[in-house]
Design a protein around this motif. Structure first.
Motif, short mmCIF file in Angstrom:
data_model
loop_
_atom_site.label_atom_id
_atom_site.label_comp_id
_atom_site.label_asym_id
_atom_site.label_seq_id
_atom_site.Cartn_x
_atom_site.Cartn_y
_atom_site.Cartn_z
N VAL B 188 0.87 -1.18 0.00
CA VAL B 188 0.00 0.00 0.00
C VAL B 188 0.90 1.23 0.00
O VAL B 188 2.03 1.18 0.52
CB VAL B 188 -0.98 0.02 1.21
N PRO B 189 0.43 2.33 -0.60
CA PRO B 189 1.30 3.49 -0.78
C PRO B 189 1.50 4.33 0.48
O PRO B 189 2.33 5.23 0.48
CB PRO B 189 0.60 4.30 -1.87
N SER B 190 0.73 4.05 1.52
CA SER B 190 0.91 4.85 2.74
C SER B 190 0.65 3.98 3.96
O SER B 190 -0.13 3.01 3.90
CB SER B 190 -0.05 6.04 2.75
N ALA B 191 1.28 4.38 5.05
CA ALA B 191 1.02 3.70 6.32
C ALA B 191 -0.44 3.85 6.70
O ALA B 191 -1.05 2.94 7.28
CB ALA B 191 1.93 4.27 7.41
N GLU B 192 -1.03 4.97 6.34
CA GLU B 192 -2.42 5.22 6.70
C GLU B 192 -3.34 4.16 6.09
O GLU B 192 -4.23 3.64 6.77
CB GLU B 192 -2.84 6.62 6.24
N GLU B 193 -3.10 3.83 4.83
CA GLU B 193 -3.95 2.81 4.20
C GLU B 193 -3.78 1.45 4.87
O GLU B 193 -4.73 0.68 5.01
CB GLU B 193 -3.62 2.70 2.71
N ALA B 194 -2.56 1.17 5.26
CA ALA B 194 -2.31 -0.11 5.93
C ALA B 194 -3.08 -0.17 7.25
O ALA B 194 -3.76 -1.16 7.55
CB ALA B 194 -0.80 -0.27 6.19
N VAL B 195 -3.02 0.90 8.00
CA VAL B 195 -3.68 0.92 9.31
C VAL B 195 -5.20 0.86 9.12
O VAL B 195 -5.91 0.14 9.84
CB VAL B 195 -3.28 2.19 10.10
N ALA B 196 -5.70 1.59 8.13
CA ALA B 196 -7.15 1.66 7.94
C ALA B 196 -7.76 0.30 7.66
O ALA B 196 -8.86 -0.01 8.12
CB ALA B 196 -7.46 2.62 6.78
N SER B 207 12.48 3.65 12.71
CA SER B 207 12.10 5.04 12.47
C SER B 207 12.37 5.94 13.68
O SER B 207 12.27 5.52 14.83
CB SER B 207 10.62 5.12 12.12
N ARG B 208 12.71 7.17 13.38
CA ARG B 208 12.90 8.19 14.41
C ARG B 208 11.82 9.25 14.34
O ARG B 208 11.86 10.23 15.08
CB ARG B 208 14.31 8.80 14.29
N GLU B 209 10.88 9.05 13.41
CA GLU B 209 9.72 9.94 13.28
C GLU B 209 8.49 9.05 13.34
O GLU B 209 8.49 7.97 12.76
CB GLU B 209 9.73 10.64 11.91
N PRO B 210 7.42 9.51 14.00
CA PRO B 210 6.22 8.67 14.10
C PRO B 210 5.68 8.29 12.72
O PRO B 210 5.64 9.12 11.81
CB PRO B 210 5.22 9.56 14.84
N LEU B 211 5.26 7.04 12.59
CA LEU B 211 4.70 6.55 11.33
C LEU B 211 3.19 6.43 11.39
O LEU B 211 2.52 6.46 10.37
CB LEU B 211 5.28 5.16 11.02
N ILE B 212 2.65 6.24 12.59
CA ILE B 212 1.21 6.05 12.75
C ILE B 212 0.63 7.21 13.55
O ILE B 212 1.11 7.51 14.65
CB ILE B 212 0.90 4.70 13.47
N ARG B 213 -0.39 7.85 12.99
CA ARG B 213 -1.02 8.98 13.66
C ARG B 213 -2.26 8.55 14.43
O ARG B 213 -2.96 7.60 14.03
CB ARG B 213 -1.42 10.03 12.63
N ALA B 214 -2.53 9.28 15.47
CA ALA B 214 -3.65 8.92 16.36
C ALA B 214 -4.98 8.97 15.62
O ALA B 214 -5.89 8.17 15.89
CB ALA B 214 -3.67 9.84 17.57
N GLU B 215 -5.11 9.88 14.65
CA GLU B 215 -6.42 10.01 13.99
C GLU B 215 -6.74 8.83 13.08
O GLU B 215 -7.87 8.67 12.63
CB GLU B 215 -6.52 11.34 13.22
N TRP B 216 -5.71 7.98 12.82
CA TRP B 216 -5.96 6.80 11.99
C TRP B 216 -6.52 5.63 12.81
O TRP B 216 -6.95 4.62 12.23
CB TRP B 216 -4.67 6.32 11.33
N LEU B 217 -6.43 5.72 14.10
CA LEU B 217 -6.87 4.58 14.94
C LEU B 217 -8.36 4.37 14.74
O LEU B 217 -9.12 5.31 14.58
CB LEU B 217 -6.58 4.88 16.42
N HIS B 218 -8.74 3.10 14.77
CA HIS B 218 -10.18 2.78 14.60
C HIS B 218 -10.54 1.66 15.57
O HIS B 218 -9.66 0.88 15.97
CB HIS B 218 -10.47 2.39 13.15
#
Lengths: 330, 330
Positions: B188-196, B207-218
């Motif tokens: 998938v082209p983004s971590a967001e799609e994977a999480v969704a 990683s040293r920068e967050p990959l998963i954002r809180a607003e993606w949680l479901h």
């Protein structure tokens, strides 16, 4: 496939011995600690109280050396009841360039024993008065033997006094060391008599109560305390450190938590941030060692990872060059 | 003379594999951490900045086990330029009764790889929703493979999504894992799609920068973050931890200094003394795991010495029983 050299205690005993070369190797390692960007993290220490055991892990990286050692030192103090030695262990040598394991040194603590004794000789070389007529040792164990052998390499002396809590052990030690050193070795009934007669005293016990009192100190005395390597141990009356003209630590941070310096700080005789010179700084000429024959000097030795890296690197190189040991493909 | 068993990576691969038995072994080890008087000191960590390298040493003593492991894990991140793996290492197994070295496990990091993956499976077993249609993984390295293999042991899933910073690596991963798992694996082209799309997400990156954002949680999502094992690493937006219904650490003290919990505390989203339940407490029933299918759960895994002691003990026993490896007299 990486190839790892497995070296046994016998392999190592055949190639690395307690001699002047080893003393110089350890001296250079301490100098590096003062002059190079050495990385030496705090000791990993795990107590296994229910087994009356503990294990320490030490390491140090020295720029310029091909490898760095990680040493595992277990001490299980019920072992003698099983007919086994209390102390044990091994060293692992890793490439400083790739982190790949180069060698496993199954020394059962042998390399630790001799690198510890060599550090005592380094301390005496820089801190003891030039002429030593009488040396004294408190304790009659293996380090009492090795420390005195090492001392004889840098300060030949004419007689040795020994005091130990167990007089029978002191007697056995005296007999053994007289034969080994070819000089008179006599037992004395008190630590005070040993200190009074000697120009160099080495303390080698696991004592938790001070053995040497400040009022026994006399001009021209050097004391190396190498027994304390844990927070509960203490061989010198804290006033000894306060009264000495010069106190030198192998590593200040360690001495302040594990060595005689800890007890002196705890007793309020030295400030918590007291920073005496380190042995490496004295070796490198960055701090003065003994300057006159009548000074009273004290060396507080707790044992450092840099000594392990130095001896493991040298042991591996010598064994590899001689084809000693067994190579394993992993 | 002590006899030490030398076990190579090939010996170990033949006797210890990533299977349900291993997951249960690691599960029991975590339970012991919560219920027995385990001794697990802080990790000894040494950075060798000028070589872009580091070495960690972990250990743990578990009452009832015959031995305890000391694991040496070097990571030298310029090694790939030399055609060598970054990660490496070995384990040393000592007798819990005498401290005598029983075995040297020259695993080149293999046992660490699979015990790390097994911990991910343990977390999913206790925290993931009962039914997992889609799993997702961030990262495409070895742990991305092993974590997903381990997850499949405890939560069979119908499809896998993979996102990695390097699309070519993600493609290669998808092809490899589709063959291995026998299910569709798509990039998938983004971590967001994977999480969704997923009910379980495993993050396996440095990683040293967050990959998963809180607003993606479901609702009904479980996230295992296993990449961060050092103070500078961070895979989850700190708000993810604050927003989760349940956060579980492998070891709170480690997570607060090395894991995602550290970043969340640093961001001021969780208090410095925040003490989420530990995985072992959940396993032992001392703290609740997931209680409903629509909760959002997060596992913060940093890797613990108890996992090393558990796998090294089992590996040694199996190899010794089968006569695998080489015995050396020391």
């Amino acid at each position: 496939m990486p190839r790892i050299r497995i070296l046994t205690e016998a392999d190592l005993r055949g190639r690395v011995t307690l001699d002047l070369g080893l003393v110089e190797l350890i001296e250079q390692a301490f100098a590096a600690l003062a002059t190079r960007a050495v990385v030496m993290p705090p000791i990993l220490s795990m107590e296994i109280a229910e087994r009356h055991g503990e294990v320490d892990v030490k390491t140090a990286y020295v720029p310029g050396l091909d490898g760095f050692a990680i040493k595992i030192s277990p001490g299980f103090f019920d072992n003698p009841k099983l007919g086994l030695p209390s102390l044990n262990g091994l060293m692992v040598l890793l490439s400083a360039e790739t982190g790949i394991v180069q060698a496993v040194l199954l020394d059962n603590g042998y390399l630790t024993d001799i690198r510890t004794a060599a550090a005592g000789a380094v301390a005496a070389k820089h801190l003891a008065p030039r002429a030593v007529r009488s040396a004294a040792v408190l304790g009659a164990g293996l380090q009492a033997e090795l420390q005195i052998q090492a001392l004889a390499l840098v300060r030949p002396f004419g007689e040795l006094l020994v005091w130990a809590r167990d007089p029978a052990k002191a007697e056995a030690y005296a007999e053994k060391m007289a034969a080994r050193l070819g000089i008179p070795v006599r037992t004395v009934p008190s630590a005070e008599e040993a200190v009074a007669a000697a120009q160099v005293v080495v303390t080698t016990t696991p004592s938790r109560e001070p053995l040497i009192r400040a009022e026994w100190l006399h001009p021209g005395l050097h004391v190396t305390a190498m027994g304390s390597d844990a927070a509960g141990k203490n061989e010198l009356d804290p006033a000894v450190l306060a009264r000495a003209d010069l106190l030198v630590c192998d590593r200040v941070g360690q001495c302040a938590t594990l060595g005689e310096l800890r007890a002196a700080i705890a007793a309020g005789l030295l400030p918590a941030d007291h920073a005496p010179p380190e042995l490496g700084q004295v070796i490198a000429g960055l701090s003065a060692g003994r300057t006159t024959d009548d000074q009273i000097t004290v060396a507080d030795l707790t044992g450092t990872g840099i000594q392990d890296t130095a001896i493991a690197t040298a042991a591996f190189q010598r064994c590899a060059a001689a084809g000693v040991g067994q190579e394993i493909e992993t």
